[in-house]
Design an enzyme around this catalytic site. Structure first.
Site, mmCIF file in Angstrom:
data_model
loop_
_atom_site.group_PDB
_atom_site.id
_atom_site.type_symbol
_atom_site.label_atom_id
_atom_site.label_comp_id
_atom_site.label_asym_id
_atom_site.label_seq_id
_atom_site.Cartn_x
_atom_site.Cartn_y
_atom_site.Cartn_z
ATOM 1 N N CYS A 15 -6.354 2.297 5.935
ATOM 2 C CA CYS A 15 -7.222 3.314 6.529
ATOM 3 C C CYS A 15 -8.657 3.246 6.031
ATOM 4 O O CYS A 15 -9.539 3.878 6.612
ATOM 5 C CB CYS A 15 -6.651 4.704 6.259
ATOM 6 S SG CYS A 15 -4.890 4.838 6.619
ATOM 7 N N GLU A 18 -7.901 15.377 -2.924
ATOM 8 C CA GLU A 18 -9.333 15.267 -2.621
ATOM 9 C C GLU A 18 -10.108 16.434 -3.222
ATOM 10 O O GLU A 18 -11.146 16.251 -3.875
ATOM 11 C CB GLU A 18 -9.556 15.269 -1.106
ATOM 12 C CG GLU A 18 -9.311 13.964 -0.413
ATOM 13 C CD GLU A 18 -9.632 14.070 1.061
ATOM 14 O OE1 GLU A 18 -10.521 14.856 1.432
ATOM 15 O OE2 GLU A 18 -8.994 13.357 1.845
ATOM 16 N N PHE A 52 -3.172 4.075 3.120
ATOM 17 C CA PHE A 52 -1.831 3.710 2.665
ATOM 18 C C PHE A 52 -1.933 2.401 1.892
ATOM 19 O O PHE A 52 -2.613 1.469 2.301
ATOM 20 C CB PHE A 52 -0.884 3.561 3.862
ATOM 21 C CG PHE A 52 -0.471 4.870 4.463
ATOM 22 C CD1 PHE A 52 0.318 5.758 3.755
ATOM 23 C CD2 PHE A 52 -0.867 5.214 5.739
ATOM 24 C CE1 PHE A 52 0.699 6.975 4.305
ATOM 25 C CE2 PHE A 52 -0.493 6.429 6.301
ATOM 26 C CZ PHE A 52 0.297 7.304 5.589
#
Length: 434
Positions: A177, A329, A414
Site C-alpha cells: 500500500c 497512527e 501490508f
C-alpha cells in the site's frame, strides 16, 4: 539539504479515482465530500460477504489518450496508469515537443500492489472454461487475452515509457500500500541526485474481483456492516469502523528539477522536500503496539528535511478505516508532535474513495500537493462517533480553509512498509533558508 542538492517540484497531476477521472473532478469531489463507494457493478457480488467497493466509473481510455491497440492489449490498472500519466503531462503543458535529450532525461516509476490479481483471475477462468483445444477460434481468443503486457508486473511503467518514448530510468515498485509513495520518493531521489531531470511517478491498482475481495475478507480486513449504506462504509477514526473498502484507481505526478520548471514558467503545485521509508519488521498484517516504527519514520523525515514538529501544518494520513491501524497512527502522532498533534489538521482520503492499494499513497500525494496549492483541506468523511483513542483533529466531514506551508503524506502497507513524503508550499523552502 546542501546548497548543491538539486531541488524537485511537482508540476503535473493526473488522477483516475472512484470519485473523479481527472484532477479537477477528483479534487472537487474531495472538497465537497463526495464518496465514490457504491455497490459493486463489474461482476455479481451477491454471494460474497462484501458487496461494495470504490469502482472507477465512466472510464473511457481513448478519451484519455490511449490508442486502440493499447485499449485492446493493456490491463485495467495499466490503462489507469497511462491515462493518469497523460493527464499529468498535459497538466504540466509537457505532453508534446520533447526533444531527444529531454526524453533521455525523463523516466517513469510506478508503484503497485495487486495489479495482476484481476487479470490472473480472468485468465484462470478462461483456461478453466475452455482449456487449450485444437479449436482455432478458442486459440485466437487466448492469444488476444494473453500478451506480455498482461503478465509483466512492470507493464504500467514500461507502457507509459513506450507511449511517450521516455528513455530515462524506468522501474516498478512493489511494496504494497505504500508503493505509490515509494515510487514518488525514489523518483525524487533520482532527480535530486542528477540521474534524471523529470520523472513521472505514482501508483496504480485494480483488484476489485472475487479473488481480491476474498483474500482480504478471510483475514477480516474488509467492512461487512455497510453493504446497504456504501457511502458510510469507509469511516477512518470513527468508533463504528469495521474494516477498509477495496477500491481501484491510479495517480501520476510529474516531478521536475526546479530550475527547469521555473525556466519554462511552469505552474508549481508544491516542492518535494524529502522522503523516508522503513519497515515494521513485525508481522504481515498486524501492527506493533503504539506504532513505534511509524514514530521513528516521522522523526527521521523531519530531521532529514531540517524541520521540527512545529513546522508541520497538515498531514494526509494512511487512514484506512481499520481499528488497530488508526489507533497506532494516532499514538505515533502524539509521540512525535506532542501537544501540537492536537493542532494539526489530519484528513484521510480513503474515507471518500476506499483503499486503492498500490495507488493509494500516490492519490494521497496528489491531494497533499493540492492542499498546498489551494490552501484548502478536504475532510475525513463519516466522522459521527469519534473513537476516544483517536481524538485528534481529523477534519470531520467538512472541508476547511487553512494556511499550510509544510505537509506530510504517509502510508503503511501490508507487509509492514511505512513511507512518508514531505512537501512544501511553493517558495516556502526559500523563506526557511533566509
Amino acid at each position: 539539504m546542501s546548497e548543491t542538492t538539486r531541488r524537485v517540484v511537482i508540476t503535473g497531476l493526473g488522477v483516475i479515482a472512484p470519485n473523479g477521472n481527472t484532477r479537477e473532478a477528483f479534487w472537487q469531489a474531495c472538497i465537497q465530500g463526495h464518496s465514490g463507494i457504491r455497490r459493486i457493478t463489474r461482476f455479481d457480488a451477491s454471494a460474497l460477504p462484501v458487496k461494495i467497493a470504490g469502482e472507477v466509473h465512466d472510464f473511457s481510455p481513448m478519451q484519455h489518450g490511449l490508442t486502440p491497440d493499447e485499449v485492446q492489449t493493456l490491463t485495467r490498472p495499466t490503462q489507469f496508469a497511462l491515462a493518469a500519466a497523460n493527464q499529468a503531462l498535459h497538466d504540466a503543458t509537457l505532453d508534446t515537443n520533447f526533444c531527444t535529450e529531454e526524453r533521455e532525461r525523463t523516466g517513469v516509476y510506478v508503484g503497485t500492489a495487486m495489479s495482476f490479481v484481476e487479470e490472473g483471475e480472468r485468465l484462470w477462468t478462461h483456461f478453466t472454461n475452455y482449456g487449450r483445444y485444437d479449436n482455432e477460434e478458442v486459440n485466437d481468443a487466448l492469444q488476444i487475452c494473453i500478451t506480455p503486457a498482461t503478465l509483466m508486473p512492470d507493464a504500467a511503467a514500461v507502457s507509459i515509457a513506450a507511449h511517450h518514448r521516455f528513455y530515462g530510468p524506468c522501474a516498478t515498485i512493489a511494496t504494497g500500500c505504500s508503493a505509490g509513495a515509494d515510487a514518488i520518493g525514489e523518483a525524487f531521489w533520482l532527480i535530486q541526485e542528477g540521474q534524471a531531470d523529470r520523472m513521472l511517478a505514482g501508483g496504480t491498482d485494480a483488484a476489485i474481483c472475487p479473488i481480491g475481495l476474498n483474500a482480504f475478507s478471510v483475514i477480516g480486513a474488509l467492512s461487512t456492516s455497510y453493504n446497504d449504506r456504501p457511502k458510510e462504509a469507509s469511516r477512518p477514526y470513527d468508533q463504528k469502523r469495521d474494516g477498509f473498502i477495496m477500491a481501484e484507481g491510479a495517480a501520476m505526478l510529474l516531478l521536475e528539477e526546479r530550475e527547469l520548471a521555473l525556466a519554462r514558467g511552469a505552474h508549481i503545485y508544491a516542492e518535494v522536500l524529502g522522503f523516508a521509508s522503513n519497515s515494521n519488521a513485525y508481522h504481515m498484517t498486524s501492527l506493533p503496539e503504539h506504532g513505534e516504527p511509524l514514530q521513528q519514520l516521522l522523526k527521521q523525515a523531519l530531521t532529514e528535511c531540517a524541520l521540527s514538529p512545529a513546522d508541520v501544518d497538515y498531514i494526509n494520513s494512511h487512514g484506512s478505516s481499520t481499528q488497530p491501524n488508526e489507533r497506532a497512527e494516532t499514538a505515533a502522532y502524539k509521540a512525535v508532535f506532542g501537544k501540537r498533534a492536537y493542532a494539526i489538521p489530519i484528513s484521510a482520503t480513503k474515507s471518500m474513495i476506499g483503499h486503492t492499494q498500490g495507488a493509494a499513497s500516490a492519490i494521497e500525494a496528489v491531494v497533499t500537493a493540492l492542499v498546498l496549492d489551494q490552501q484548502l483541506i478536504p475532510p475525513t468523511l463519516n466522522q459521527e462517533y469519534p473513537d476516544p483513542l483517536c481524538d485528534l483533529d481529523y477534519v470531520p466531514n467538512v472541508a476547511r480553509s487553512h494556511p499550510v506551508r509544510i505537509a506530510l503524506s504517509h502510508s503503511s502497507g501490508f507487509g509492514g512498509v511505512n513511507s512518508v513524503l514531505v512537501f512544501a508550499q511553493t517558495g516556502e523552502h526559500d523563506e526557511q533558508a533566509k
